[in-house]
Scaffold this motif. Sequence first.
Motif, PDB file in Angstrom:
ATOM      1  N   THR A   1      -3.079   0.527  -3.699  1.00 21.36           N
ATOM      2  CA  THR A   1      -2.742  -0.783  -3.155  1.00 21.36           C
ATOM      3  C   THR A   1      -2.612  -1.801  -4.278  1.00 21.36           C
ATOM      4  OG1 THR A   1      -3.979  -0.267  -1.145  1.00 21.36           O
ATOM      5  CG2 THR A   1      -3.450  -2.578  -1.521  1.00 21.36           C
TER       6      THR A   1
ATOM      7  N   ARG B   1      -6.951   4.203   5.344  1.00 26.79           N
ATOM      8  CA  ARG B   1      -7.400   5.357   4.544  1.00 26.79           C
ATOM      9  C   ARG B   1      -8.126   6.396   5.381  1.00 26.79           C
ATOM     10  NH1 ARG B   1      -9.315   1.175   0.439  1.00 26.79           N
ATOM     11  NH2 ARG B   1      -7.548   0.974  -0.966  1.00 26.79           N
TER      12      ARG B   1
ATOM     13  N   LEU C   1      -7.312  -1.831   4.892  1.00 28.50           N
ATOM     14  CA  LEU C   1      -7.153  -0.728   3.945  1.00 28.50           C
ATOM     15  C   LEU C   1      -8.099   0.421   4.288  1.00 28.50           C
ATOM     16  CD1 LEU C   1      -6.892  -2.685   0.567  1.00 28.50           C
ATOM     17  CD2 LEU C   1      -5.027  -1.783   1.974  1.00 28.50           C
TER      18      LEU C   1
ATOM     19  N   MET D   1       0.861  -1.185   0.000  1.00 32.85           N
ATOM     20  CA  MET D   1       0.000   0.000   0.000  1.00 32.85           C
ATOM     21  C   MET D   1       0.893   1.229   0.000  1.00 32.85           C
ATOM     22  SD  MET D   1      -2.954   1.047   2.720  1.00 32.85           S
ATOM     23  CE  MET D   1      -4.309   2.081   2.201  1.00 32.85           C
TER      24      MET D   1
ATOM     25  N   SER E   1      -3.911   7.050  -1.695  1.00 27.04           N
ATOM     26  CA  SER E   1      -3.324   5.722  -1.510  1.00 27.04           C
ATOM     27  C   SER E   1      -3.527   4.904  -2.775  1.00 27.04           C
ATOM     28  CB  SER E   1      -3.960   4.999  -0.315  1.00 27.04           C
ATOM     29  OG  SER E   1      -5.285   4.620  -0.590  1.00 27.04           O
TER      30      SER E   1
END
Length: 141
Positions: free
Chosen positions: A131, A121, A117, A67, A129
């Motif tokens: 990933t 965030r 995730l 990430m 971001s």
Amino acid sequence: MDDIDRKLISALRHDARASLSDLAIDLGVSRTTVRGRIERLRQRGDIVGFTVVLQDDAKSDPVRGLMMLGIEGRGTDRIVRQLTGLTAVRAIHSTNGRWDLILELGTDTLDYLDDVLTQIRRLDGIATSETNLLLSTRKSG
């Protein structure tokens, strides 16, 4: 954070259940100093928690990803402290270029990775971001 704090954190990362006496001997300070420093590091938010690592956790995670994070402002140190407390975060790398941090993540399911995730965030200061899932590893270490 001084050199003793860094050595203390390193020792706790190796064995978070080490006794105050053992930590004091390793660091060359008193038990009272170790206890006080741990408490100060917790109050400042440098240490956000302790966790248990099982033997199976040390093996390869079935779901792994990278990430990349873009951070707004000067919140990198605070964000790194918060990320360090997440068990799915296996490594945190600072970098140059487009991204400020690159995280190595490992979970047992895609659903858990998705939850992680989302949690990352939502951290204050995360601007962008990206990933990528890791499908296979041809060479490691």
